[in-house]
Design an enzyme around this catalytic site. Structure first.
Site, PDB file in Angstrom:
ATOM      1  N   ARG A  61       0.849  -1.479  -0.127  1.00 46.51           N
ATOM      2  CA  ARG A  61      -0.070  -0.005   0.162  1.00 46.51           C
ATOM      3  C   ARG A  61       0.578   1.716   0.260  1.00 46.51           C
ATOM      4  O   ARG A  61       0.496   2.305  -0.800  1.00 46.51           O
ATOM      5  CB  ARG A  61      -1.077   0.100   0.909  1.00 46.51           C
ATOM      6  CG  ARG A  61      -1.698   1.135   1.331  1.00 46.51           C
ATOM      7  CD  ARG A  61      -2.887   1.312   2.522  1.00 46.51           C
ATOM      8  NE  ARG A  61      -3.509   2.283   2.006  1.00 46.51           N
ATOM      9  CZ  ARG A  61      -4.452   2.694   3.619  1.00 46.51           C
ATOM     10  NH1 ARG A  61      -3.785   2.717   4.370  1.00 46.51           N
ATOM     11  NH2 ARG A  61      -5.268   3.244   3.372  1.00 46.51           N
ATOM     12  N   HIS A  65       0.483   4.285  -2.716  1.00 47.46           N
ATOM     13  CA  HIS A  65       0.196   5.936  -2.261  1.00 47.46           C
ATOM     14  C   HIS A  65       1.627   6.560  -2.844  1.00 47.46           C
ATOM     15  O   HIS A  65       1.489   8.128  -2.908  1.00 47.46           O
ATOM     16  CB  HIS A  65       0.008   5.934  -0.716  1.00 47.46           C
ATOM     17  CG  HIS A  65      -1.367   5.397   0.128  1.00 47.46           C
ATOM     18  ND1 HIS A  65      -1.878   6.202   1.033  1.00 47.46           N
ATOM     19  CD2 HIS A  65      -1.800   4.936  -0.825  1.00 47.46           C
ATOM     20  CE1 HIS A  65      -3.212   5.641   1.397  1.00 47.46           C
ATOM     21  NE2 HIS A  65      -3.634   4.749   0.583  1.00 47.46           N
ATOM     22  N   ASN A  90      -3.068   9.229   4.658  1.00 40.65           N
ATOM     23  CA  ASN A  90      -2.238   7.776   4.721  1.00 40.65           C
ATOM     24  C   ASN A  90      -1.900   7.718   7.323  1.00 40.65           C
ATOM     25  O   ASN A  90      -0.996   6.894   7.591  1.00 40.65           O
ATOM     26  CB  ASN A  90      -0.865   9.088   5.265  1.00 40.65           C
ATOM     27  CG  ASN A  90      -0.227   9.369   3.710  1.00 40.65           C
ATOM     28  OD1 ASN A  90      -1.167   8.186   3.150  1.00 40.65           O
ATOM     29  ND2 ASN A  90       0.092  10.388   3.130  1.00 40.65           N
ATOM     30  N   HIS A 186      -5.646  -5.769  -2.703  1.00 45.64           N
ATOM     31  CA  HIS A 186      -6.559  -5.611  -1.966  1.00 45.64           C
ATOM     32  C   HIS A 186      -6.772  -7.404  -1.606  1.00 45.64           C
ATOM     33  O   HIS A 186      -7.506  -7.524  -0.879  1.00 45.64           O
ATOM     34  CB  HIS A 186      -8.248  -4.857  -1.806  1.00 45.64           C
ATOM     35  CG  HIS A 186      -7.525  -3.685  -1.695  1.00 45.64           C
ATOM     36  ND1 HIS A 186      -8.938  -3.102  -2.052  1.00 45.64           N
ATOM     37  CD2 HIS A 186      -6.531  -2.850  -1.175  1.00 45.64           C
ATOM     38  CE1 HIS A 186      -8.298  -1.051  -2.051  1.00 45.64           C
ATOM     39  NE2 HIS A 186      -7.321  -1.518  -1.761  1.00 45.64           N
TER      40      HIS A 186
END
Ligand code: HEM
Ligand SMILES: *[C@@H]1O[C@H](CO)[C@@H](O)[C@H](O)[C@H]1NC(C)=O
Ligand SMILES: *[C@@H]1O[C@H](CO)[C@@H](O)[C@H](O)[C@H]1NC(C)=O
Ligand SMILES: CC(=O)N[C@H]1CO[C@H](CO)[C@@H](O)[C@@H]1O
Length: 326
Positions: A61, A65, A90, A186
């Site tokens: 992840r 980001h 975040n 995911h």
């Protein structure tokens, strides 16, 4: 004379390529004395993973980001009172200490050579490998950005419609197929009750549950996430208990069964814009390869803002003399 000119042109060309930050496979080969850079990162991630396998999801992840905000430039790692780290999405990004550990080992081996952005990309790949997703080759040669601003964090929301999400990925040069593969991130990791409670009790202000959610799943989730908003328990994004921490196609099978956790994940399996892609991935046998390719494509999002190789991942080299961070 001509040859000199040609050599000169080639040299300039190489410099330009380097300035624009062209990525290549194996960029660090023989660039860090006797140290194998990719292997060093792998061993750090592996050690952390053995202590805490949930770190894998955090690292995957983190790469997403990082890349979606001003390109993959490690801006997500910079400290500062209003840096990206402080932006709401975040809040649950973890794993900074893994990147820092790899960075300090590499700085001791070869100072100023390996960028933090590349360490994130390598660590995300290693996290996928350790989670059973196979090993894809990762491109390297990124540099680290000088700026990190929470106000620039414009990540897609889990409440986005499929079409809004497609637009957000297209803005980054990723098409709808890339998006559906990347949402396969995911297949590991968790979310929290606060992000799905509305789907259980009051979907879009209807005072009813989200009708697209499988009833058995809802029955299970209301035990984990009671209506009381002070509860913020973790919920696996992949609801197949035997593979919630494995990188594989089970996430797609689950969302087809209406057992998606995030609203957008569920919508991806139902929306005409994406449902055929979901169905074909769910029954494919090359997911690991294609997921790796999509990660490489995401990892190639690079902007032309000024960059450097940071000495320490949480601070720009000239931090004492400028005000980029505040
Ligand atoms: C439209 C795009 C996306 C949205 C809206 C989205 C949203 C979210 C949300 C809301 C969470 C849960 C955060 C929490 O509750 O703490 C999450 C977790 C996660 N996301 Fe995404 N995501 C997207 C795309 C991606 C992509 C492209 C990847 C990687 C390829 C990814 C990998 C992950 C992982 C691994 C987790 C679990 C983190 C952990 O367990 O620590 N996501 N995402
Ligand atoms: C999306 O991009 C991938 C990888 O670059 C490519 O193979 C695929 O054909 C593209 N798909 C669409 C729908 O444009
Ligand atoms: C639900 O109601 C709240 C409060 O009135 C409002 O802020 C929110 O935008 C509504 N949400 C939807 C999805 O309609
Ligand atoms: C892991 C991390 O650095 N999270 C930060 C996210 O932002 C908040 C401030 O809003 C910090 O307190 C956290 O440390």
């Amino acid at each position: 004379m001509k040859m000199v000119a040609a050599a000169f042109a080639i040299a300039i060309g190489l410099i330009l390529v380097n300035l624009t930050g062209a990525l290549e496979f194996g960029f660090y080969k023989n660039k860090c004395m006797l140290t194998d850079v990719e292997d060093t990162v792998f061993r750090v991630v592996q050690r952390r993973f053995r202590q805490d396998p949930t770190i894998a999801a955090a690292l995957v992840r983190m790469h997403f980001h990082d890349c979606f905000v001003n390109g993959c430039d490690a801006s997500i790692l910079l400290d500062g009172s209003s840096s990206e780290k402080t932006a709401t999405p975040n809040l649950s990004v973890r794993g900074y200490e893994v990147i820092d550990e790899a960075k300090s080992i590499l700085e001791r081996a070869c100072e100023g050579v390996v960028s933090c952005a590349d360490i994130i990309a390598m660590a995300a790949r290693d996290a996928v490998t350790l989670s059973g997703g196979g090993r894809y080759n990762v491109e390297t040669g990124r540099k680290d950005g000088l700026e990190s601003l929470a106000s620039k964090v414009d990540l897609p929301s889990p409440k986005f419609s499929v079409s809004q999400s497609i637009d957000a990925f297209e803005k980054q040069g990723l098409n709808v197929t890339d998006m559906v593969y990347l949402l396969g991130g995911h297949t590991i990791g968790v979310t929290h009750c606060s992000l799905l409670r509305d789907r259980l009790y009051n979907f879009e202000n209807t005072t009813k549950p989200d009708p697209t959610m499988d009833q058995a799943l809802r029955d299970k989730l209301i035990e984990i996430c009671p209506q009381d908003p002070s509860n913020n328990a973790a919920v696996n994004l992949d609801q197949d208990p035997s593979s919630a921490f494995k990188v594989d196609t089970s996430f797609y099978k689950q969302i087809i069964l209406r057992r998606g956790i995030l609203q957008l994940d569920q919508a991806t399996a139902l929306d005409p814009l994406t449902k055929d892609i979901v169905a074909s991935i769910a029954n494919s046998n090359d997911f690991n390869f294609k997921f790796g390719q999509a990660m490489v494509k995401m990892g190639a999002i690079i902007t032309d803002s000024p960059k450097e190789i940071r000495k320490s991942c949480s601070v720009i080299n000239s931090a004492s003399t400028n005000n980029f961070l505040f």
